[in-house]
Design a protein around this motif. Structure first.
Motif, short mmCIF file in Angstrom:
data_model
loop_
_atom_site.label_atom_id
_atom_site.label_comp_id
_atom_site.label_asym_id
_atom_site.label_seq_id
_atom_site.Cartn_x
_atom_site.Cartn_y
_atom_site.Cartn_z
N ASP A 144 27.81 21.99 0.06
CA ASP A 144 26.70 21.09 -0.24
C ASP A 144 26.97 20.46 -1.61
N PRO A 145 26.97 19.12 -1.73
CA PRO A 145 27.34 18.47 -3.00
C PRO A 145 26.47 18.93 -4.18
N VAL A 146 25.15 18.99 -3.98
CA VAL A 146 24.27 19.38 -5.08
C VAL A 146 24.49 20.84 -5.46
N ALA A 147 24.55 21.71 -4.48
CA ALA A 147 24.75 23.13 -4.75
C ALA A 147 26.12 23.38 -5.38
N PHE A 153 23.87 31.25 1.36
CA PHE A 153 23.81 30.57 0.06
C PHE A 153 22.95 31.37 -0.91
N LEU A 154 23.49 31.60 -2.09
CA LEU A 154 22.76 32.23 -3.18
C LEU A 154 22.70 31.25 -4.34
N PRO A 155 21.52 30.94 -4.86
CA PRO A 155 21.42 29.99 -5.97
C PRO A 155 21.99 30.59 -7.25
N PRO A 156 22.47 29.75 -8.17
CA PRO A 156 22.99 30.25 -9.44
C PRO A 156 21.92 31.06 -10.18
N TRP A 177 26.83 25.20 -8.96
CA TRP A 177 27.69 26.36 -9.08
C TRP A 177 28.89 26.09 -10.00
N GLN A 178 29.35 24.86 -10.01
CA GLN A 178 30.46 24.53 -10.91
C GLN A 178 30.03 24.68 -12.36
N MET A 179 28.81 24.24 -12.68
CA MET A 179 28.31 24.42 -14.04
C MET A 179 28.09 25.89 -14.36
#
Length: 536
Positions: free
Chosen positions: A95-98, A8-11, A102-104
């Motif tokens: 992951d729902p939050v992640a 996982f890489l954060p936005p 990422w969608q945004m």
């Protein structure tokens, strides 16, 4: 950082456009499962990413490999809103939050890419200045390759995309004017009618060995005049209307992605999925129903001077050589069988497309079954009802085609002088008794088998539609009426020439079926409208 066993890489939120952002994430393998050694599995490839997106449970439609390849290439193509959702699921590691973050981020990156492309186009082309920004954004946001990009891709990879019988056959019903196919079929049988006049077999009789004089002219043959002049053109017109509606209106609306090109790609994949069925039908119609049947029923008897088949316009040269010669009969029957086998190939293509529409609509409905919106369910039920009305019309015409074929075949073995006189005589014998006009000579009747295959194939499509799309309350009531009419019509077909008076049952079924062509809801729609008006 790892989530759910994936990298996982954060936005980054660094203002990158979609191409820049996607290139980094694909190279890092964001969202890929960890290897057996606990280290990242490596970068994404178009094939791996397309497979990962297609394996998402809620994504019943999947994604085209060519679309994913466009994301990896240096071009002016971005990503559609629907595919942003699935790509965010991959990068968010389920992951729902992640995934939401990422969608945004992907949506913002796509907007930045669109803005950049617009600026570059304005600076590089005076023509582009006259195009509204919304049109440009729609062009750049599209996942689909332009013709130039497709050509570049073809040149880079070698051979052009392979020939597809399924796509070519579907194009007869979905491309061009809806009048093209029915008019072509009508023109073909009209040309054969003119040839029958020229050769002199348009209206001719012959005396059978038992003393019965029978009309066997080409224009008196019901399974050529009624089928190819009336029923098949109508069938093609209804199939064309239904396929065009589903492809251009119903599917883009119900799929929920709002992207017409992506909906067309998904429809093309559905058509291509039945590729083997198209080839199987083509071989059966052209080789067996066309070539082999012509050799066995027409060519060999004409060459040998007879056979165990009832005499008709195709074998008239054997008993009436003064009307038409054997070489003329061979040429005419060859052209007629070629025309017939191609028409019936298109008939079965229509049935395959009807099945594809039903399955596609059911699959979309299943994928959206968790959507509680009343409006969406109403739209799905409306689409299901419209599709089933079209399926019913096509089923009626398919069974009518089989009925006419079997009636003509049974008439040739009967003692009737022509088809009309035979049916009228059968009807009168039920009321007044008398000789059974069906008592004739036993011949081989391959048309009985052909017509039975048509009935079975047509009814299978109708039953499949009933099972898949008949769950909605608005569909159930008219569907019972449609099913009753189809059952009566099939019963009339099965009982042709089975007993004296069969034509009465057949006539009742044909009358109801004919009315159903004009009002497939069988007066249901008028009553429903009345209810709606009374409520309002």
């Amino acid at each position: 950082m790892f989530k759910n066993g994936k990298l996982f890489l954060p936005p980054p939120r660094d203002g990158s456009d979609f191409k820049e952002l996607f290139k980094r994430l694909a190279a890092a393998g964001a969202g890929r499962p960890l290897g057996k050694d606990g280290f990242p599995a490596g970068p994404w490839t178009p094939e791996l990413l397309a497979e990962a997106i297609s394996q998402i449970d809620s994504n019943r439609i999947g994604v085209d490999l060519r679309t994913v390849q466009l994301w990896f290439q240096e071009n002016e193509k971005g990503i559609s809103a629907a595919n942003i959702r699935w790509l965010a699921r991959v990068f968010g590691c389920d992951d729902p939050v992640a995934t939401s973050e990422w969608q945004m981020e992907l949506s913002a990156a796509q907007s930045r890419l669109s803005a950049k492309r617009r600026e570059w186009k304005r600076a590089g082309s005076s023509v582009a200045q006259e195009i509204p920004d919304t049109a440009l954004a729609a062009t750049f946001d599209d996942d689909t390759a332009s013709p130039a990009e497709l050509k570049r891709d073809t040149d880079a990879k070698g051979p052009r995309r392979r020939f597809s019988l399924a796509r070519k056959s579907e194009a007869f019903f979905s491309h061009g004017s809806p009048l093209n196919l029915p008019a072509s079929v009508f023109a073909g049988v009209t040309a054969l009618g003119f040839l029958s006049y020229i050769t002199g077999i348009h209206s001719v009789t012959y005396g059978r060995a038992d003393g019965v004089v029978k009309q066997v002219g080409f224009l008196w043959t019901a399974n050529w005049t009624f089928v190819f002049m009336v029923f098949l053109p109508l069938f093609f017109a209804f199939v064309t209307e239904l396929v065009t509606f589903w492809k251009d209106e119903g599917r883009p609306k119900l799929a929920g992605n709002g992207n017409k090109m992506e909906s067309d790609d998904a429809w093309a994949r559905s058509v291509e999925a039945s590729s083997y069925s198209y080839w199987a039908v083509f071989l059966i119609c052209v080789l067996f129903a066309g070539l082999f049947q012509w050799i066995g029923v027409s060519l060999v008897p004409l060459m040998k001077g007879g056979g165990n088949y009832a005499t008709d316009w195709g074998s008239l040269a054997i008993v009436r050589p003064e009307v038409i010669s054997v070489p003329e009969a061979i040429v005419f029957t060859g052209l007629a069988y070629l025309y017939m086998c191609l028409c019936f190939y298109l008939f079965f293509v229509g049935l395959i497309l009807l099945y594809t529409v039903i399955h596609d609509l059911w699959r979309i409905g299943e994928a959206a079954s968790n959507r509680p919106e009343v409006d969406y369910q109403h739209e799905h039920n409306e689409a299901s009802l419209r599709v089933m009305r079209g399926i019913f019309r096509c089923t009626v015409l398919g069974v009518l085609i089989a009925i006419v074929m079997k009636v003509q075949s049974a008439y040739l073995t009967s003692r009737g002088e022509n088809v009309v006189a035979w049916l009228v005589g059968d009807m009168s014998s039920a009321f007044y008794g008398g000789n059974d006009v069906s008592d004739g000579i036993a011949y081989r009747m391959p048309t009985h088998y052909s017509s039975f295959l048509i009935v079975i194939s047509t009814c299978v499509v109708f039953v499949y539609g009933t099972v898949r799309l008949g769950g909605g309350s608005r569909v159930q009531v008219p569907l019972w009426k449609m099913s009753a009419v189809v059952a009566l019509l099939v019963a009339g077909y099965l009982l042709i020439d089975a007993f004296a008076g069969f034509s009465i049952l057949l006539g009742v079924g044909v009358l109801l079926a004919t009315y159903g062509l004009f009002d497939p809801g069988l007066r249901w729609r008028a009553s429903e409208l009345g209810k709606n008006h009374s409520v309002s």
